[in-house]
Design an enzyme around this catalytic site. Structure first.
Site, PDB file in Angstrom:
ATOM      1  N   THR A  21       0.930  -1.260   0.050  1.00  0.00           N
ATOM      2  CA  THR A  21      -0.120   0.027  -0.020  1.00  0.00           C
ATOM      3  C   THR A  21       0.824   1.345  -0.047  1.00  0.00           C
ATOM      4  OG1 THR A  21      -1.477   1.289   1.390  1.00  0.00           O
ATOM      5  CG2 THR A  21      -0.299  -0.303   2.625  1.00  0.00           C
ATOM      6  N   ASP A  22       0.413   2.463  -0.533  1.00  0.00           N
ATOM      7  CA  ASP A  22       0.874   3.668  -0.541  1.00  0.00           C
ATOM      8  C   ASP A  22       1.073   4.157   0.797  1.00  0.00           C
ATOM      9  OD1 ASP A  22      -1.700   4.397  -0.115  1.00  0.00           O
ATOM     10  OD2 ASP A  22      -1.915   5.833  -1.701  1.00  0.00           O
ATOM     11  N   GLU A  23       0.289   3.626   1.784  1.00  0.00           N
ATOM     12  CA  GLU A  23       0.345   3.980   3.404  1.00  0.00           C
ATOM     13  C   GLU A  23       1.692   3.791   4.019  1.00  0.00           C
ATOM     14  OE1 GLU A  23      -3.014   3.000   5.724  1.00  0.00           O
ATOM     15  OE2 GLU A  23      -4.438   2.932   3.947  1.00  0.00           O
ATOM     16  N   TYR A  62      -1.862  -0.569  11.007  1.00  0.00           N
ATOM     17  CA  TYR A  62      -1.788  -1.466   9.748  1.00  0.00           C
ATOM     18  C   TYR A  62      -0.794  -0.886   8.917  1.00  0.00           C
ATOM     19  CZ  TYR A  62      -3.328  -1.812   5.022  1.00  0.00           C
ATOM     20  OH  TYR A  62      -3.220  -2.025   3.469  1.00  0.00           O
ATOM     21  N   LYS A 112       2.306  -3.429   7.308  1.00  0.00           N
ATOM     22  CA  LYS A 112       2.473  -3.527   5.705  1.00  0.00           C
ATOM     23  C   LYS A 112       3.970  -3.174   5.630  1.00  0.00           C
ATOM     24  CE  LYS A 112       0.132  -4.754   2.910  1.00  0.00           C
ATOM     25  NZ  LYS A 112      -0.237  -6.030   2.471  1.00  0.00           N
TER      26      LYS A 112
HETATM   27  P1  NAD Z   1      -9.660  -7.415   2.281  1.00  0.00           P
HETATM   28  O1  NAD Z   1      -9.571  -7.213   3.641  1.00  0.00           O
HETATM   29  O2  NAD Z   1     -10.664  -7.406   1.724  1.00  0.00           O
HETATM   30  O3  NAD Z   1      -9.357  -9.026   2.259  1.00  0.00           O
HETATM   31  C1  NAD Z   1      -7.991  -9.840   2.968  1.00  0.00           C
HETATM   32  C2  NAD Z   1      -8.370 -11.256   2.482  1.00  0.00           C
HETATM   33  O4  NAD Z   1      -7.181 -11.796   3.008  1.00  0.00           O
HETATM   34  C3  NAD Z   1      -9.475 -11.866   3.034  1.00  0.00           C
HETATM   35  O5  NAD Z   1     -10.129 -12.844   2.075  1.00  0.00           O
HETATM   36  C4  NAD Z   1      -8.895 -12.478   4.343  1.00  0.00           C
HETATM   37  O6  NAD Z   1      -9.953 -13.849   4.644  1.00  0.00           O
HETATM   38  C5  NAD Z   1      -7.705 -13.068   3.955  1.00  0.00           C
HETATM   39  N1  NAD Z   1      -6.884 -13.101   5.010  1.00  0.00           N
HETATM   40  C6  NAD Z   1      -6.750 -12.415   6.226  1.00  0.00           C
HETATM   41  N2  NAD Z   1      -5.891 -12.988   6.919  1.00  0.00           N
HETATM   42  C7  NAD Z   1      -5.542 -14.256   6.507  1.00  0.00           C
HETATM   43  C8  NAD Z   1      -4.606 -15.083   6.859  1.00  0.00           C
HETATM   44  N3  NAD Z   1      -3.765 -14.976   8.132  1.00  0.00           N
HETATM   45  N4  NAD Z   1      -4.224 -16.069   5.988  1.00  0.00           N
HETATM   46  C9  NAD Z   1      -5.103 -16.462   4.968  1.00  0.00           C
HETATM   47  N5  NAD Z   1      -5.847 -15.259   4.649  1.00  0.00           N
HETATM   48  C10 NAD Z   1      -6.187 -14.272   5.115  1.00  0.00           C
HETATM   49  O7  NAD Z   1      -8.236  -6.628   1.743  1.00  0.00           O
HETATM   50  P2  NAD Z   1      -8.238  -5.902   0.566  1.00  0.00           P
HETATM   51  O8  NAD Z   1      -8.556  -4.792   0.410  1.00  0.00           O
HETATM   52  O9  NAD Z   1      -8.658  -6.894  -0.829  1.00  0.00           O
HETATM   53  O10 NAD Z   1      -6.494  -5.816   0.388  1.00  0.00           O
HETATM   54  C11 NAD Z   1      -5.881  -6.914  -0.218  1.00  0.00           C
HETATM   55  C12 NAD Z   1      -4.369  -6.375  -0.316  1.00  0.00           C
HETATM   56  O11 NAD Z   1      -4.165  -5.012  -0.906  1.00  0.00           O
HETATM   57  C13 NAD Z   1      -3.723  -6.303   1.233  1.00  0.00           C
HETATM   58  O12 NAD Z   1      -2.292  -6.750   1.242  1.00  0.00           O
HETATM   59  C14 NAD Z   1      -3.791  -4.751   1.225  1.00  0.00           C
HETATM   60  O13 NAD Z   1      -2.790  -4.179   2.187  1.00  0.00           O
HETATM   61  C15 NAD Z   1      -3.527  -4.278   0.077  1.00  0.00           C
HETATM   62  N6  NAD Z   1      -3.953  -3.031  -0.394  1.00  0.00           N
HETATM   63  C16 NAD Z   1      -5.283  -2.456  -0.334  1.00  0.00           C
HETATM   64  C17 NAD Z   1      -5.654  -1.300  -0.937  1.00  0.00           C
HETATM   65  C18 NAD Z   1      -7.328  -1.054  -0.691  1.00  0.00           C
HETATM   66  O14 NAD Z   1      -7.260  -0.135  -1.043  1.00  0.00           O
HETATM   67  N7  NAD Z   1      -8.060  -1.766  -0.283  1.00  0.00           N
HETATM   68  C19 NAD Z   1      -4.715  -0.532  -1.542  1.00  0.00           C
HETATM   69  C20 NAD Z   1      -3.620  -0.960  -1.449  1.00  0.00           C
HETATM   70  C21 NAD Z   1      -3.068  -2.065  -1.264  1.00  0.00           C
HETATM   71  O1  TDX Z   2     -16.932   5.965   7.359  1.00  0.00           O
HETATM   72  C1  TDX Z   2     -16.109   6.449   7.001  1.00  0.00           C
HETATM   73  N1  TDX Z   2     -15.678   7.778   7.057  1.00  0.00           N
HETATM   74  C2  TDX Z   2     -14.751   8.273   6.458  1.00  0.00           C
HETATM   75  O2  TDX Z   2     -14.505   9.671   6.292  1.00  0.00           O
HETATM   76  C3  TDX Z   2     -14.656   5.725   6.488  1.00  0.00           C
HETATM   77  C4  TDX Z   2     -15.058   3.958   6.822  1.00  0.00           C
HETATM   78  C5  TDX Z   2     -13.358   6.162   6.515  1.00  0.00           C
HETATM   79  N2  TDX Z   2     -13.424   7.537   6.192  1.00  0.00           N
HETATM   80  C6  TDX Z   2     -12.247   8.149   5.491  1.00  0.00           C
HETATM   81  C7  TDX Z   2     -10.942   7.703   5.997  1.00  0.00           C
HETATM   82  C8  TDX Z   2      -9.926   7.994   5.008  1.00  0.00           C
HETATM   83  O3  TDX Z   2      -9.720   9.409   4.886  1.00  0.00           O
HETATM   84  O4  TDX Z   2     -12.099   7.927   4.179  1.00  0.00           O
HETATM   85  C9  TDX Z   2     -11.107   7.640   3.796  1.00  0.00           C
HETATM   86  C10 TDX Z   2     -10.790   6.136   3.205  1.00  0.00           C
HETATM   87  O5  TDX Z   2     -10.932   5.354   4.507  1.00  0.00           O
HETATM   88  P1  TDX Z   2     -10.860   3.768   4.391  1.00  0.00           P
HETATM   89  O6  TDX Z   2     -11.789   3.112   3.418  1.00  0.00           O
HETATM   90  O7  TDX Z   2     -10.650   3.341   5.761  1.00  0.00           O
HETATM   91  O8  TDX Z   2      -9.465   3.605   3.835  1.00  0.00           O
HETATM   92  P2  TDX Z   2      -7.850   3.904   4.090  1.00  0.00           P
HETATM   93  O9  TDX Z   2      -7.786   3.982   5.459  1.00  0.00           O
HETATM   94  O10 TDX Z   2      -7.511   5.343   3.382  1.00  0.00           O
HETATM   95  O11 TDX Z   2      -7.011   2.664   3.841  1.00  0.00           O
HETATM   96  C11 TDX Z   2      -7.391   1.994   2.354  1.00  0.00           C
HETATM   97  O12 TDX Z   2      -6.496   2.659   1.355  1.00  0.00           O
HETATM   98  C12 TDX Z   2      -5.160   1.888   1.448  1.00  0.00           C
HETATM   99  C13 TDX Z   2      -7.274   0.625   2.643  1.00  0.00           C
HETATM  100  O13 TDX Z   2      -8.335   0.240   3.697  1.00  0.00           O
HETATM  101  C14 TDX Z   2      -5.997   0.113   2.956  1.00  0.00           C
HETATM  102  O14 TDX Z   2      -5.982  -1.526   2.939  1.00  0.00           O
HETATM  103  C15 TDX Z   2      -4.944   0.532   1.889  1.00  0.00           C
HETATM  104  O15 TDX Z   2      -3.950   0.006   2.173  1.00  0.00           O
END
Ligand code: NAD
Ligand code: TDX
Length: 334
Positions: free
Chosen positions: A120-122, A147, A151
């Site tokens: 992630t960019d975080e 988190y 990462k």
């Molecule tokens: P998500 O929470 O929707 O899915 C995570 C999945 O991993 C789930 O299916 C869960 O059951 C599985 N999991 C959790 N713990 C586990 C374990 N111990 N063993 C096996 N499986 C396990 O997450 P997502 O949003 O799809 O994110 C996927 C990846 O992308 C993560 O590595 C996250 O850090 C990265 N990422 C997410 C975003 C975003 O915006 N969502 C952005 C950048 C990077």
């Molecule tokens: O109810 C809400 N109201 C609100 O203002 C929620 C749930 C979030 N927010 C804000 C927080 C953040 O500024 O919205 C923005 C996005 O929130 P999230 O969906 O929780 O995402 P963020 O914390 O930015 O992280 C996401 O992007 C990077 C993913 O959850 C991570 O897994 C990924 O690494």
């Protein structure tokens, strides 16, 4: 090619599996997923007969060693992924994100298997709203939340295993994804499902925080580009020039639902809330030739709203518990 996809029942992983099955019939997919609260078997229903599904933990060294030995490549999506949950209890974040990555690295090292690490960019911390710079591959790590710290830790393990042990690894750090199959705890699905239920969207703090939105299919296309063309040991930033502040995202959703522009609540801010993320994806675009296909955020959001309207049975069961968790810490401030 035999491909092991960890976290394939989660949001991005499930979309990755759908895309892979549709576009690459030569790839045999095995999904390893622990089916935590965030994993949903139903996200893979449409491809169930085209893949193998293994229910298990990425931190289970023996299981991971066996599955990796049977694979040509691994794409590691599995993680605890929600910042708010990491503030409530960081324990599973350290276990899954750090120990899970460690277990995969030991296995790919032992069996010389190609590995791609999803991050992630975080890990770079945050930017000021008016900072002209964006994150690049050389921005120093500076994570803010439990988190993002886990990462960042996992990324550093990958870099060390590539350099010290010659593991054939690439890494990608992507910005905020949106699209179908995203858990209702996350910002965009939470507001869409609130609006479907006639509940006001909820903005943390001032609503001025900026995220750099990318459609999940663009992220996953970039992952395939890196798997096929990336330089080993290299990190690639994935982003689609999609910076929008949270207030504007909610404004667009209110418009799509035909509601008043101020029909929303401001609630307690997230502790340590990162102000702004912004990705410079020049390396990925110029060296590997990737470009995003979803350039219009509004129409991407519209399609996502349609998906949640059409798939209520996929998300309904999770909505109540997600809102209950929020209710424990959240109160309306304006
Ligand atoms: P998500 O929470 O929707 O899915 C995570 C999945 O991993 C789930 O299916 C869960 O059951 C599985 N999991 C959790 N713990 C586990 C374990 N111990 N063993 C096996 N499986 C396990 O997450 P997502 O949003 O799809 O994110 C996927 C990846 O992308 C993560 O590595 C996250 O850090 C990265 N990422 C997410 C975003 C975003 O915006 N969502 C952005 C950048 C990077
Ligand atoms: O109810 C809400 N109201 C609100 O203002 C929620 C749930 C979030 N927010 C804000 C927080 C953040 O500024 O919205 C923005 C996005 O929130 P999230 O969906 O929780 O995402 P963020 O914390 O930015 O992280 C996401 O992007 C990077 C993913 O959850 C991570 O897994 C990924 O690494």
């Amino acid at each position: 090619m035999r491909l092991l996809v960890t976290g394939g029942a989660g949001f991005i992983g499930a979309n990755f599996v759908h895309q892979t099955v549709a576009e690459r019939p030569d790839v045999q997919v095995t999904v390893l997923d622990a089916l935590t609260y965030a994993g949903n078997r139903r996200s893979l229903d449409a491809v169930a007969d085209r893949i193998e599904f293994v229910h298990g933990d990425v931190a289970d060294f023996a299981l991971v060693d066996r599955l990796v030995a049977e694979s040509d490549a691994v794409v590691h999506f599995a993680a605890e992924s929600h910042n708010d949950n990491s503030l409530a209890d960081p324990t599973p974040f350290v276990q899954t994100n750090v120990m899970g990555t460690f277990s995969l690295l030991q296995a790919v090292r032992a069996h010389d298997v190609r590995y791609h690490h999803i991050s992630t960019d975080e890990v770079y911390g945050d930017l000021e709203l008016d900072d002209p710079e964006r994150f690049t591959e050389s921005t120093p790590y500076n994570p803010s939340s439990p988190y993002s710290a886990t990462k960042a830790s996992s990324d550093l393990l990958v870099r060390a295993w590539a350099r010290s042990f010659g593991v054939r690894a690439t890494l990608s750090n992507c910005s905020n994804n949106y699209g179908p199959y995203q858990h209702v705890e996350k910002f965009i699905p939470r507001q869409i499902t609130n609006l479907i239920d006639g509940v006001r969207p909820r903005l943390y703090g001032s609503g001025k925080n900026v995220r750099d939105w990318i459609h999940v299919d663009d992220h996953n296309a970039a992952v395939w580009t890196i798997l096929e063309k990336g330089s080993l040991g290299q990190t690639y930033l994935i982003g689609a020039d999609g910076e929008v502040d949270n207030r504007t995202v909610v404004g667009t959703l209110l418009e799509l639902f035909g509601r008043d522009a101020d029909d929303l609540d401001f609630v307690t801010d997230r502790p340590g809330h990162d102000l702004r993320y912004a990705i410079d994806s020049t390396r990925l675009r110029t060296e590997l030739g990737w470009t995003p296909q979803y350039e219009d955020f509004r129409s991407g959001l519209e399609a996502t709203v349609r998906w949640y309207r059409d798939n209520e049975s996929w998300w309904r069961a999770q909505k109540e518990s997600a809102e209950k968790a929020y209710a424990a810490t959240e109160s309306v401030i304006g």
